[in-house]
Design a protein around this motif. Structure first.
Motif, PDB file in Angstrom:
ATOM      1  N   UNK A  81       0.863  -1.180   0.000  1.00 26.15           N
ATOM      2  CA  UNK A  81       0.000   0.000   0.000  1.00 26.15           C
ATOM      3  C   UNK A  81       0.901   1.232   0.000  1.00 26.15           C
ATOM      4  N   UNK A  82       0.905   1.966  -1.092  1.00 26.67           N
ATOM      5  CA  UNK A  82       1.843   3.071  -1.268  1.00 26.67           C
ATOM      6  C   UNK A  82       1.622   4.213  -0.282  1.00 26.67           C
ATOM      7  N   UNK A  83       0.407   4.387   0.206  1.00 28.59           N
ATOM      8  CA  UNK A  83       0.138   5.502   1.120  1.00 28.59           C
ATOM      9  C   UNK A  83       0.688   5.247   2.521  1.00 28.59           C
ATOM     10  N   UNK A  84       0.967   3.994   2.848  1.00 26.89           N
ATOM     11  CA  UNK A  84       1.498   3.658   4.166  1.00 26.89           C
ATOM     12  C   UNK A  84       3.020   3.836   4.169  1.00 26.89           C
ATOM     13  N   UNK A  85       3.513   4.609   5.118  1.00 26.22           N
ATOM     14  CA  UNK A  85       4.935   4.917   5.178  1.00 26.22           C
ATOM     15  C   UNK A  85       5.617   4.355   6.427  1.00 26.22           C
ATOM     16  N   UNK A  86       4.826   3.803   7.339  1.00 24.54           N
ATOM     17  CA  UNK A  86       5.409   3.248   8.562  1.00 24.54           C
ATOM     18  C   UNK A  86       4.562   2.074   9.032  1.00 24.54           C
ATOM     19  N   UNK A  87       5.214   0.947   9.321  1.00 27.70           N
ATOM     20  CA  UNK A  87       4.522  -0.240   9.824  1.00 27.70           C
ATOM     21  C   UNK A  87       5.264  -0.747  11.055  1.00 27.70           C
ATOM     22  N   UNK A  88       4.519  -0.968  12.129  1.00 28.78           N
ATOM     23  CA  UNK A  88       5.068  -1.570  13.333  1.00 28.78           C
ATOM     24  C   UNK A  88       4.523  -2.980  13.466  1.00 28.78           C
ATOM     25  N   UNK A 131       9.298   1.660  -4.496  1.00 27.24           N
ATOM     26  CA  UNK A 131       8.111   2.375  -4.039  1.00 27.24           C
ATOM     27  C   UNK A 131       8.213   3.856  -4.390  1.00 27.24           C
ATOM     28  N   UNK A 132       7.074   4.501  -4.461  1.00 25.51           N
ATOM     29  CA  UNK A 132       7.050   5.938  -4.717  1.00 25.51           C
ATOM     30  C   UNK A 132       7.242   6.731  -3.433  1.00 25.51           C
ATOM     31  N   UNK A 133       6.992   6.072  -2.302  1.00 27.34           N
ATOM     32  CA  UNK A 133       7.135   6.739  -1.004  1.00 27.34           C
ATOM     33  C   UNK A 133       7.969   5.862  -0.082  1.00 27.34           C
ATOM     34  N   UNK A 134       8.574   6.467   0.949  1.00 34.26           N
ATOM     35  CA  UNK A 134       9.378   5.674   1.886  1.00 34.26           C
ATOM     36  C   UNK A 134       8.504   4.729   2.702  1.00 34.26           C
ATOM     37  N   UNK A 135       9.111   3.683   3.211  1.00 32.99           N
ATOM     38  CA  UNK A 135       8.447   2.759   4.118  1.00 32.99           C
ATOM     39  C   UNK A 135       9.449   2.312   5.166  1.00 32.99           C
ATOM     40  N   UNK A 136       9.148   2.670   6.419  1.00 31.54           N
ATOM     41  CA  UNK A 136       9.991   2.271   7.543  1.00 31.54           C
ATOM     42  C   UNK A 136       9.257   1.197   8.333  1.00 31.54           C
ATOM     43  N   UNK A 137       9.970   0.114   8.695  1.00 30.30           N
ATOM     44  CA  UNK A 137       9.365  -1.012   9.397  1.00 30.30           C
ATOM     45  C   UNK A 137      10.159  -1.303  10.666  1.00 30.30           C
ATOM     46  N   UNK A 194      14.071  -1.602   9.509  1.00 31.09           N
ATOM     47  CA  UNK A 194      14.534  -1.564   8.125  1.00 31.09           C
ATOM     48  C   UNK A 194      13.774  -0.492   7.354  1.00 31.09           C
ATOM     49  N   UNK A 195      14.446   0.090   6.384  1.00 28.05           N
ATOM     50  CA  UNK A 195      13.829   1.061   5.472  1.00 28.05           C
ATOM     51  C   UNK A 195      13.818   0.471   4.070  1.00 28.05           C
ATOM     52  N   UNK A 196      12.666   0.518   3.437  1.00 28.44           N
ATOM     53  CA  UNK A 196      12.541  -0.008   2.085  1.00 28.44           C
ATOM     54  C   UNK A 196      13.075   1.010   1.074  1.00 28.44           C
ATOM     55  N   UNK A 197      13.647   0.510  -0.024  1.00 30.63           N
ATOM     56  CA  UNK A 197      14.109   1.430  -1.074  1.00 30.63           C
ATOM     57  C   UNK A 197      12.925   2.102  -1.757  1.00 30.63           C
ATOM     58  N   UNK A 198      13.102   3.356  -2.124  1.00 31.90           N
ATOM     59  CA  UNK A 198      12.040   4.046  -2.850  1.00 31.90           C
ATOM     60  C   UNK A 198      12.662   5.045  -3.824  1.00 31.90           C
ATOM     61  N   UNK A 199      11.879   5.396  -4.808  1.00 34.36           N
ATOM     62  CA  UNK A 199      12.355   6.264  -5.889  1.00 34.36           C
ATOM     63  C   UNK A 199      11.956   7.704  -5.609  1.00 34.36           C
ATOM     64  N   UNK A 200      12.943   8.587  -5.614  1.00 38.34           N
ATOM     65  CA  UNK A 200      12.688  10.010  -5.414  1.00 38.34           C
ATOM     66  C   UNK A 200      12.730  10.696  -6.771  1.00 38.34           C
ATOM     67  N   UNK A 201      11.586  11.180  -7.213  1.00 39.42           N
ATOM     68  CA  UNK A 201      11.492  11.836  -8.517  1.00 39.42           C
ATOM     69  C   UNK A 201      11.692  13.337  -8.334  1.00 39.42           C
ATOM     70  N   UNK A 202      12.820  13.855  -8.839  1.00 47.55           N
ATOM     71  CA  UNK A 202      13.154  15.273  -8.670  1.00 47.55           C
ATOM     72  C   UNK A 202      12.714  16.129  -9.862  1.00 47.55           C
ATOM     73  N   UNK A 203      12.029  15.520 -10.817  1.00 48.05           N
ATOM     74  CA  UNK A 203      11.596  16.273 -11.987  1.00 48.05           C
ATOM     75  C   UNK A 203      10.437  17.212 -11.652  1.00 48.05           C
ATOM     76  N   UNK A 204      10.295  18.254 -12.461  1.00 52.74           N
ATOM     77  CA  UNK A 204       9.139  19.136 -12.320  1.00 52.74           C
ATOM     78  C   UNK A 204       7.905  18.432 -12.882  1.00 52.74           C
ATOM     79  N   UNK A 205       6.739  18.981 -12.567  1.00 58.17           N
ATOM     80  CA  UNK A 205       5.516  18.386 -13.083  1.00 58.17           C
ATOM     81  C   UNK A 205       5.515  18.408 -14.605  1.00 58.17           C
ATOM     82  N   UNK A 206       6.007  19.497 -15.194  1.00 59.84           N
ATOM     83  CA  UNK A 206       6.046  19.596 -16.649  1.00 59.84           C
ATOM     84  C   UNK A 206       6.997  18.564 -17.258  1.00 59.84           C
ATOM     85  N   UNK A 207       8.132  18.320 -16.575  1.00 58.81           N
ATOM     86  CA  UNK A 207       9.067  17.305 -17.066  1.00 58.81           C
ATOM     87  C   UNK A 207       8.421  15.922 -17.061  1.00 58.81           C
TER      88      UNK A 207
END
Length: 385
Positions: free
Chosen positions: A69-76, A103-109, A269-282
């Motif tokens: 679930x991409x919206x979840x960023x932390x799971x205990x 992932x598009x967002x970070x996830x810490x477990x 553990x922290x899951x790998x995620x992709x940080x997109x630094x492009x502008x919205x137009x890019x």
């Protein structure tokens, strides 16, 4: 109480009873997990549920679904049995696929040893609580502390709890007797009827009026036994502000309580995620290039007189609007990049082969192929999932 319906509709399940057994399809534990995921992904509150705690996580099977679930960023992941946690801790390790398609967002477990009845610093600011088939394993003195910890101390936005329905036991005892303790499992301390479970839920919302609850059932009764209810009973507690309703009492910060302890951290553990630094137009332009090149695979769109493929701007807008594109943005981008537009069609020359798309732009193409339907009706876009 309030009425709750699954956002994707009821689960498609089947219960079969033979002369020797009663069976569930999918299996009962799978039905519970599917219900939890549907509830967490409910669009009414999914963007507000960024952290989840799974009490009694045991083998961490539910984690394998929640982590997607991409919206979840932390799971205990919390359990009282340290040995069980150590045995299964490797199941939270990211897979090779998690590094290939990030992932598009970070996830810490965090994997923690602790009790659902004890307040802990780690429980602060958790949005959702899940406790499946847990409460029936604790004695009364511990059971009485659970609502205090969850609804009084944690005050999460969403709580999901399940427990066996003892009314259903008349089905199971047709094939074999209950265990010597009178229950389905040797470690059960009680099994509630539907009325007992409902009474427990009513006591909670009476003491904590910021919450409403809805009762669900999983594991349908076989034909002819509908009066016994479902094999598993589940409750959803929702904090009223999650549904844009006013809270009856203010939320209280209880972090300074003297009796607060810390759970024992076993693994993190922290899951790998992709940080997109492009502008919205890019981002939009990368998708435009992708679509322009892909459009040329359909020879039916080629105009011999113009010596170019014709793509409706309405189709391109449909393909990019989820990225934030508007007609004005597309017009400006097409103009800046010297793309020919005529009568609301983009003319794509046969030799116009843009290869300047960054490899990261291919990570999340929107799954929609040009076909005959698109050519006949340019205002519709069929998305595949």
């Amino acid at each position: 109480m309030f009425s709750y319906k699954m956002p994707c509709g009821v689960l498609h399940t089947d219960t079969q009873m033979t002369d020797t057994e009663v069976s569930f399809t999918p299996r009962l534990w799978e039905q519970r997990y599917c219900a939890v995921i549907q509830i967490l992904e409910d669009p009414r509150w999914a963007p507000k549920i960024k952290s989840v705690i799974d009490f009694g996580c045991s083998e961490m099977k539910l984690f394998q679904l929640m982590r997607r679930i991409e919206t979840i960023e932390k799971i205990l992941e919390v359990d009282i049995d340290e040995d069980v946690l150590k045995k299964n801790v490797l199941f939270i390790k990211p897979l090779v696929a998690d590094y290939v398609r990030r992932r598009k967002r970070p996830l810490h477990v965090d994997v923690l040893q602790g009790s659902v009845a004890e307040s802990s610093q780690e429980l602060q600011s958790i949005d959702a609580v899940v406790a499946l088939e847990l409460i029936e394993h604790v004695y009364d003195d511990v059971l009485s502390k659970i609502p205090t910890n969850i609804f009084g101390f944690m005050q999460p936005k969403l709580v999901i709890i399940s427990t066996p329905n003892s009314d259903y036991n008349v089905i199971f005892t047709r094939f074999k007797p209950l265990l010597s303790n009178g229950f389905r499992h040797h470690d059960h301390k009680f099994e509630w009827t539907r009325e007992q479970f409902k009474s427990w839920c009513l006591e909670i919302v009476d003491k904590y009026p910021n919450y409403m609850f809805s009762l669900l059932g999983l594991g349908d009764p076989p034909e002819g036994y509908t009066t016994v209810g479902h094999a598993t009973q589940m409750v959803i507690f929702v904090r009223k502000d999650l549904l844009d309703m006013p809270l009856l009492t203010p939320l209280i910060d209880q972090s300074a309580l003297a009796e607060i302890k810390s759970y024992k951290l076993l693994h993190s553990i922290d899951f790998p995620y992709f940080v997109d630094t492009r502008t919205k137009e890019d981002i939009i332009w990368a998708e435009v290039l992708f679509e322009l090149n892909r459009w040329k695979i359909n020879e039916d769109t080629y105009d011999v007189a113009l010596q170019a493929y014709k793509m409706p701007i309405s189709y391109l807008l449909c393909r990019t609007e989820l990225l934030g594109a508007t007609r004005d943005i597309l017009d400006e981008l097409l103009k800046e990049n010297k793309k020919c537009v005529e009568n609301d069609f983009i003319l794509i020359e046969e030799s116009d082969d843009d290869r300047s798309i960054d490899e990261n732009d291919w990570d999340n193409p929107i799954k929609c192929e040009p076909n005959a339907d698109h050519l006949s009706d340019h205002n519709e876009c069929e998305s595949w999932d």
